[in-house]
Structures are given as C-alpha cells and as structure tokens.
Design a protein around this motif. Structure first.
Motif, mmCIF file in Angstrom:
data_model
loop_
_atom_site.group_PDB
_atom_site.id
_atom_site.type_symbol
_atom_site.label_atom_id
_atom_site.label_comp_id
_atom_site.label_asym_id
_atom_site.label_seq_id
_atom_site.Cartn_x
_atom_site.Cartn_y
_atom_site.Cartn_z
ATOM 1 N N MET A 192 0.829 -1.209 0.000
ATOM 2 C CA MET A 192 0.000 0.000 0.000
ATOM 3 C C MET A 192 0.863 1.259 0.000
ATOM 4 O O MET A 192 0.578 2.230 -0.705
ATOM 5 C CB MET A 192 -0.933 -0.007 1.224
ATOM 6 N N SER A 193 1.946 1.240 0.767
ATOM 7 C CA SER A 193 2.843 2.400 0.818
ATOM 8 C C SER A 193 3.540 2.613 -0.524
ATOM 9 O O SER A 193 3.690 3.753 -0.992
ATOM 10 C CB SER A 193 3.879 2.219 1.925
ATOM 11 N N ALA A 194 3.972 1.515 -1.157
ATOM 12 C CA ALA A 194 4.636 1.610 -2.457
ATOM 13 C C ALA A 194 3.676 2.139 -3.514
ATOM 14 O O ALA A 194 4.047 2.962 -4.366
ATOM 15 C CB ALA A 194 5.191 0.248 -2.856
ATOM 16 N N GLU A 195 2.419 1.678 -3.476
ATOM 17 C CA GLU A 195 1.430 2.161 -4.441
ATOM 18 C C GLU A 195 1.125 3.643 -4.224
ATOM 19 O O GLU A 195 0.947 4.399 -5.190
ATOM 20 C CB GLU A 195 0.145 1.325 -4.323
ATOM 21 N N ALA A 196 1.098 4.068 -2.958
ATOM 22 C CA ALA A 196 0.870 5.490 -2.670
ATOM 23 C C ALA A 196 2.027 6.339 -3.197
ATOM 24 O O ALA A 196 1.828 7.420 -3.761
ATOM 25 C CB ALA A 196 0.699 5.699 -1.169
ATOM 26 N N LEU A 197 3.242 5.827 -3.003
ATOM 27 C CA LEU A 197 4.407 6.543 -3.499
ATOM 28 C C LEU A 197 4.406 6.602 -5.027
ATOM 29 O O LEU A 197 4.769 7.615 -5.629
ATOM 30 C CB LEU A 197 5.688 5.874 -2.992
ATOM 31 N N LEU A 198 3.969 5.524 -5.665
ATOM 32 C CA LEU A 198 3.900 5.494 -7.121
ATOM 33 C C LEU A 198 2.878 6.512 -7.634
ATOM 34 O O LEU A 198 3.106 7.187 -8.652
ATOM 35 C CB LEU A 198 3.535 4.096 -7.608
ATOM 36 N N GLU A 199 1.764 6.664 -6.924
ATOM 37 C CA GLU A 199 0.774 7.678 -7.301
ATOM 38 C C GLU A 199 1.370 9.085 -7.170
ATOM 39 O O GLU A 199 1.116 9.968 -7.999
ATOM 40 C CB GLU A 199 -0.472 7.549 -6.430
ATOM 41 N N LEU A 200 2.168 9.288 -6.119
ATOM 42 C CA LEU A 200 2.825 10.581 -5.939
ATOM 43 C C LEU A 200 3.770 10.872 -7.104
ATOM 44 O O LEU A 200 3.819 11.994 -7.623
ATOM 45 C CB LEU A 200 3.578 10.600 -4.610
ATOM 46 N N LEU A 201 4.512 9.870 -7.519
ATOM 47 C CA LEU A 201 5.417 10.039 -8.659
ATOM 48 C C LEU A 201 4.639 10.364 -9.927
ATOM 49 O O LEU A 201 5.060 11.200 -10.746
ATOM 50 C CB LEU A 201 6.248 8.774 -8.861
ATOM 51 N N ASN A 202 3.501 9.709 -10.109
ATOM 52 C CA ASN A 202 2.662 10.007 -11.270
ATOM 53 C C ASN A 202 2.157 11.455 -11.235
ATOM 54 O O ASN A 202 2.057 12.121 -12.267
ATOM 55 C CB ASN A 202 1.481 9.042 -11.342
ATOM 56 N N ASP A 203 1.834 11.937 -10.018
ATOM 57 C CA ASP A 203 1.393 13.326 -9.876
ATOM 58 C C ASP A 203 2.509 14.290 -10.268
ATOM 59 O O ASP A 203 2.264 15.335 -10.895
ATOM 60 C CB ASP A 203 0.956 13.606 -8.435
ATOM 61 N N ILE A 204 3.752 13.967 -9.881
ATOM 62 C CA ILE A 204 4.886 14.811 -10.246
ATOM 63 C C ILE A 204 5.063 14.835 -11.761
ATOM 64 O O ILE A 204 5.315 15.887 -12.358
ATOM 65 C CB ILE A 204 6.172 14.316 -9.553
ATOM 66 N N LEU A 205 4.904 13.677 -12.383
ATOM 67 C CA LEU A 205 4.993 13.619 -13.843
ATOM 68 C C LEU A 205 3.897 14.458 -14.483
ATOM 69 O O LEU A 205 4.133 15.161 -15.478
ATOM 70 C CB LEU A 205 4.890 12.170 -14.318
ATOM 71 N N ASP A 206 2.685 14.404 -13.914
ATOM 72 C CA ASP A 206 1.584 15.209 -14.440
ATOM 73 C C ASP A 206 1.901 16.699 -14.315
ATOM 74 O O ASP A 206 1.604 17.485 -15.222
ATOM 75 C CB ASP A 206 0.287 14.892 -13.699
ATOM 76 N N LEU A 207 2.508 17.094 -13.188
ATOM 77 C CA LEU A 207 2.891 18.488 -13.000
ATOM 78 C C LEU A 207 3.886 18.925 -14.072
ATOM 79 O O LEU A 207 3.770 20.010 -14.643
ATOM 80 C CB LEU A 207 3.483 18.686 -11.607
ATOM 81 N N SER A 208 4.865 18.074 -14.356
ATOM 82 C CA SER A 208 5.849 18.384 -15.387
ATOM 83 C C SER A 208 5.184 18.527 -16.748
ATOM 84 O O SER A 208 5.519 19.408 -17.543
ATOM 85 C CB SER A 208 6.928 17.297 -15.435
ATOM 86 N N LYS A 209 4.213 17.651 -17.018
ATOM 87 C CA LYS A 209 3.500 17.730 -18.301
ATOM 88 C C LYS A 209 2.675 19.007 -18.407
ATOM 89 O O LYS A 209 2.611 19.629 -19.469
ATOM 90 C CB LYS A 209 2.599 16.510 -18.464
ATOM 91 N N ILE A 210 2.057 19.396 -17.300
ATOM 92 C CA ILE A 210 1.266 20.631 -17.302
ATOM 93 C C ILE A 210 2.155 21.833 -17.610
ATOM 94 O O ILE A 210 1.821 22.688 -18.433
ATOM 95 C CB ILE A 210 0.553 20.818 -15.944
#
Length: 230
Positions: A192-210
């Motif tokens: 669960m912690s790893a999946e939460a961290l992976l979602e955070l990384l995806n959010d950072i990628l989304d920020l970069s794309k924005i």
C-alpha cells in the motif's frame, strides 16, 4: 483677416518656441525626407548641427553600422508611404557612436493630402531599452530554470518508478506465498505504501506535463464520494 493672420503668426511662433526648447530632438524634413531644420536638443544630444546635416536624407543620417536593417527599411517605407509610425533603433550620433532612439514620424499634409514636410521627434530610450533587456534576460533565466526543474522532476520520477515497480511486483509475489498473519500484514502495508508513493510520482509527472503544455486529459466516469474518501 488681419486678426486671423496675426493669430496664425503667433501660433507658429509658439510652436517654434516649443520645438526649440523641448528636451526631445525635433527634426523637420522636406517632402523628399531631407533635413531642413533641427532643434537645439537634437544638436546637443545627437551632435548634428543644422549646417552639418541640412539636405541629408534622414534615414541615412541616423543609420548606424549596428542599426537593425529592418528598422531602417521601416523608416524608408513610412517616408515613402506618407504614413505615421514610431520606431526604436540604434541611431548614429555625429561622433559615430550609437544611441538607442525612439523615432516618431508624422507627415504634414496639404489640402490635397500631399506630404509637404515631415515632423520627426527623437527621444533617447537607452534606459528603457536597458530595463527591457534586463527584464527579458530575467524572464528567460526564470523560464530556463523552470524548464530545468521540470526536466529534473520528470527524469527523477522515471528513475524512481522503475525500482518502485519492482518493489510492488516482488511484494505481490511474496504475498502469494505461505506467510504468517503478521508477515502478511507487514507486506500488505509495504504494498500500500509503495502504491501510494507510485501515485505521488505520477502526480509529479503530471505536474511536469502541465508546465510543458503536454498534459492530456481523459474523460471518464468516476465516483466523487469515493475520490473524496480516498
């Protein structure tokens, strides 16, 4: 008629006084765009006395070796077309040096809308040009820093996602083996912690794309209450 003529003479004298005393350079051109008069400010700031520039083509007079060719061509076009315009360029001074100058060109027309002369106002815009250049440099530097930050975040996110996927995958495999309840609880927490961290990384990628203007939106149905609970 006498009163009208006297009033017109007074107006001309007043305008002549204004042109002579203003801090801006004033140049009067004839219909062929050749210099016929300059005021004291032009002589003092740009160094051209009337005796040295009378009869010279205005565009040739102020053209510096480093003048933007497009600006000189634009002045020629305005003088040819008989229109008005404001142009900034590096203008030549009498000693050969350059001065950033704002040039306002205004034609004086007769009753038939034929150009009889030109009124040219020149203003030193060196400080304004320097301030704009500094602002442009600061903006470019900020934009470059922002791009570097976005690239760093994107690269970092990609680098971390690879081992994180391995952690999640190995945890899934471990959960499929024979485990004590305590071990299963521990590994479930890790997943669960790893999946939460992976979602955070995806959010950072989304920020970069924005920030790069490359974000893509998918139109999908979702449960708002479930999103809020998560």
């Amino acid at each position: 008629e006498s009163s009208s003529a006297t009033g017109e003479t007074g107006l001309v004298s007043m305008l002549s006084l204004v042109a002579s005393q203003t801090d801006n350079g004033v140049v009067i051109l004839d219909k062929q765009a050749r210099v016929s008069w300059v005021n004291n400010a032009f002589a003092a700031q740009w160094g051209f006395e009337l005796s040295a520039c009378s009869g010279r083509e205005f565009a040739r007079l102020i053209r510096h070796d480093n003048s933007d060719r497009a600006a000189i061509d634009r002045i020629d076009s305005v003088l040819t077309a008989g229109s008005s315009d404001y142009i900034e360029l590096l203008a030549k001074q009498a000693d050969g040096s350059g001065r950033w100058t704002g040039v306002s060109l205004t034609p004086s027309l007769d009753e038939s809308n034929v150009v009889q002369r030109w009124i040219v106002l020149l203003r030193d815009v060196t400080q304004q040009k320097s301030a704009r250049d500094m602002l442009t440099a600061a903006r470019d530097s900020a934009e470059q820093s922002n791009r570097s930050k976005s690239e760093f975040l994107a690269n970092m996110s990609h680098e971390i996602r690879t081992p994180m996927n391995a952690v999640i995958g190995m945890t899934e495999l471990a959960l499929g083996t024979a485990l004590t309840p305590e071990q299963h609880e521990y590994l479930t927490t890790v997943r669960m912690s790893a999946e939460a961290l992976l979602e955070l990384l995806n959010d950072i990628l989304d920020l970069s794309k924005i920030e790069a203007g490359k974000v893509e939106l998918d139109e999908v149905n979702f449960d708002l209450a479930e999103v809020v609970r998560d």
